[in-house]
Design an enzyme around this catalytic site. Structure first.
Site, mmCIF file in Angstrom:
data_model
loop_
_atom_site.group_PDB
_atom_site.id
_atom_site.type_symbol
_atom_site.label_atom_id
_atom_site.label_comp_id
_atom_site.label_asym_id
_atom_site.label_seq_id
_atom_site.Cartn_x
_atom_site.Cartn_y
_atom_site.Cartn_z
ATOM 1 N N TYR A 153 76.301 87.479 52.200
ATOM 2 C CA TYR A 153 77.012 86.209 52.373
ATOM 3 C C TYR A 153 78.483 86.350 51.953
ATOM 4 O O TYR A 153 79.354 85.656 52.460
ATOM 5 C CB TYR A 153 76.296 85.094 51.591
ATOM 6 C CG TYR A 153 76.585 83.709 52.113
ATOM 7 C CD1 TYR A 153 76.291 83.360 53.425
ATOM 8 C CD2 TYR A 153 77.155 82.729 51.297
ATOM 9 C CE1 TYR A 153 76.561 82.088 53.912
ATOM 10 C CE2 TYR A 153 77.415 81.454 51.769
ATOM 11 C CZ TYR A 153 77.116 81.143 53.075
ATOM 12 O OH TYR A 153 77.384 79.876 53.552
ATOM 13 N N LYS A 160 82.435 78.828 49.926
ATOM 14 C CA LYS A 160 81.602 77.656 49.606
ATOM 15 C C LYS A 160 81.837 77.201 48.163
ATOM 16 O O LYS A 160 81.755 76.010 47.867
ATOM 17 C CB LYS A 160 80.118 77.959 49.831
ATOM 18 C CG LYS A 160 79.721 78.159 51.293
ATOM 19 C CD LYS A 160 80.057 76.990 52.186
ATOM 20 C CE LYS A 160 79.449 77.105 53.569
ATOM 21 N NZ LYS A 160 80.021 76.136 54.531
HETATM 22 P P1 NAD Z 1 77.239 76.279 63.902
HETATM 23 O O1 NAD Z 1 77.715 77.590 64.408
HETATM 24 O O2 NAD Z 1 76.369 75.473 64.788
HETATM 25 O O3 NAD Z 1 78.457 75.363 63.423
HETATM 26 C C1 NAD Z 1 79.660 75.893 62.919
HETATM 27 C C2 NAD Z 1 80.755 75.080 63.570
HETATM 28 O O4 NAD Z 1 82.036 75.431 63.041
HETATM 29 C C3 NAD Z 1 80.816 75.329 65.093
HETATM 30 O O5 NAD Z 1 80.695 74.100 65.781
HETATM 31 C C4 NAD Z 1 82.205 75.907 65.289
HETATM 32 O O6 NAD Z 1 82.783 75.544 66.531
HETATM 33 C C5 NAD Z 1 82.946 75.284 64.110
HETATM 34 N N1 NAD Z 1 84.226 75.941 63.848
HETATM 35 C C6 NAD Z 1 84.433 77.263 63.552
HETATM 36 N N2 NAD Z 1 85.763 77.492 63.461
HETATM 37 C C7 NAD Z 1 86.377 76.302 63.692
HETATM 38 C C8 NAD Z 1 87.745 75.895 63.752
HETATM 39 N N3 NAD Z 1 88.749 76.765 63.579
HETATM 40 N N4 NAD Z 1 88.029 74.579 64.006
HETATM 41 C C9 NAD Z 1 87.029 73.692 64.219
HETATM 42 N N5 NAD Z 1 85.714 74.022 64.192
HETATM 43 C C10 NAD Z 1 85.411 75.317 63.934
HETATM 44 O O7 NAD Z 1 76.479 76.619 62.519
HETATM 45 P P2 NAD Z 1 75.870 75.680 61.383
HETATM 46 O O8 NAD Z 1 74.911 76.532 60.662
HETATM 47 O O9 NAD Z 1 75.453 74.385 61.950
HETATM 48 O O10 NAD Z 1 77.131 75.468 60.420
HETATM 49 C C11 NAD Z 1 77.592 74.205 60.029
HETATM 50 C C12 NAD Z 1 77.943 74.197 58.539
HETATM 51 O O11 NAD Z 1 76.739 74.299 57.794
HETATM 52 C C13 NAD Z 1 78.818 75.356 58.091
HETATM 53 O O12 NAD Z 1 79.715 74.889 57.103
HETATM 54 C C14 NAD Z 1 77.816 76.309 57.471
HETATM 55 O O13 NAD Z 1 78.395 77.189 56.545
HETATM 56 C C15 NAD Z 1 76.912 75.298 56.810
HETATM 57 N N6 NAD Z 1 75.599 75.805 56.388
HETATM 58 C C16 NAD Z 1 74.791 76.450 57.274
HETATM 59 C C17 NAD Z 1 73.568 76.916 56.846
HETATM 60 C C18 NAD Z 1 72.657 77.661 57.789
HETATM 61 O O14 NAD Z 1 71.775 78.398 57.308
HETATM 62 N N7 NAD Z 1 72.797 77.494 59.088
HETATM 63 C C19 NAD Z 1 73.142 76.720 55.514
HETATM 64 C C20 NAD Z 1 73.980 76.043 54.637
HETATM 65 C C21 NAD Z 1 75.212 75.584 55.093
#
Ligand code: NAD
Length: 253
Positions: A153, A160
């Site tokens: 990570y 984060k």
């Molecule tokens: P995802 O890929 O569906 O979403 C990530 C989003 O970030 C995408 O829509 C992408 O277009 C956007 N993004 C990236 N660069 C960008 C920029 N420059 N401007 C605007 N948007 C931008 O993946 P996800 O897992 O739904 O991620 C959403 C959030 O949840 C993130 O912050 C991720 O770290 C967090 N998260 C995810 C998990 C997991 O296991 N999937 C767990 C905990 C937290």
């Protein structure tokens, strides 16, 4: 209808697997009018049909450009006048930073990951405060890699940690305007962003085995908590990081 008569911005839908999409579908069910963002024209054709199913507005937003953030909020101000809640579900790090050792993180990779995944919340909160004229709620998405070391990570764990600290500082700054700022620390979910992390499927299995609820969480679990945080039912909560992870974070030995 927890969010009846509320207008909400949900940032970060890339496809129907996105955590932001789980938040959007539940916010729609709870009665909110929603504005979604998409990163660029490559993603737009995927987002528009999804947005139509929940009667959401869609607008381009790239958080690496302040002009893009400014234009987005200018549009929202003109079209809607005021906003009640924002869900920030955006993160990015180059793939090569999400494998191997953290000690090898590059200067550019560190800067980019922190800019998109942590600083973006600060800038968005600043612009949001101008349109949250009767107060509001801002929620962002974090992960346990901010608190404990999670293999691969790497720089995203550091981003984060910065994001969660920003939640507390923003909560203090914006509280007098009745704007609440919180984070959800979500368990691992199989999304586009998560698939870029080395060894991610192993993490899914470990959590399923060890978490008190003996399962992985879903975008629906996160979406429901996000609606609670966006709603008046969480009116006394700000500066918090709420774990939506089937209880995994409480397990020691
Ligand atoms: P995802 O890929 O569906 O979403 C990530 C989003 O970030 C995408 O829509 C992408 O277009 C956007 N993004 C990236 N660069 C960008 C920029 N420059 N401007 C605007 N948007 C931008 O993946 P996800 O897992 O739904 O991620 C959403 C959030 O949840 C993130 O912050 C991720 O770290 C967090 N998260 C995810 C998990 C997991 O296991 N999937 C767990 C905990 C937290």
């Amino acid at each position: 209808m927890l969010l009846k008569n509320k207008v909400g911005i949900i940032l970060g839908v890339a496809n129907a697997d996105s955590i932001a999409w789980g938040c959007a579908t539940h916010a729609h069910q709870e009665g909110a009018k929603i504005i979604l963002s998409y990163l660029d024209n490559r993603i737009k054709p995927r987002i528009e049909p999804l947005a139509q199913t929940i009667h959401a507005d869609v607008r381009e937003l790239d958080v690496t450009s302040e002009k893009s953030v400014k234009d987005f909020f200018e549009y929202v101000k003109v079209e809607y006048g005021k906003v009640d809640f924002i869900i920030h579900s955006i993160a990015f790090a180059n793939k090569e930073e999400l494998r191997g050792k953290y000690v090898n993180t590059s200067r550019d990779g560190f800067t980019l990951a922190l800019q998109i995944s942590a600083f973006s919340l600060v800038e968005i909160a600043r612009y949001a405060a101008e349109v949250m004229i009767t107060g509001g709620s801002i929620t962002t998405m974090s992960y346990m890699g901010s608190e404990k070391v999670v293999e691969s990570y790497n720089v995203m764990g550091v981003a984060k940690a910065a994001l969660e600290a920003s939640v507390r500082y923003l909560a203090k700054d914006l509280g007098p305007q009745n704007i609440r700022v919180n984070a959800i620390s979500a368990g691992p979910i199989n999304t586009l962003a998560a698939r870029g992390i080395g060894g991610f499927s192993k993490v899914l299995h470990i959590v399923k085995d060890k978490a008190p609820l003996r399962r992985n969480i879903t975008i629906d679990d996160v979406g429901k908590t996000a609606c609670f945080l966006a709603s008046d039912y969480s009116s006394g909560i700000t500066g918090e990081v709420i774990h939506v992870d089937a209880g995994f974070n409480i397990i020691g030995v």
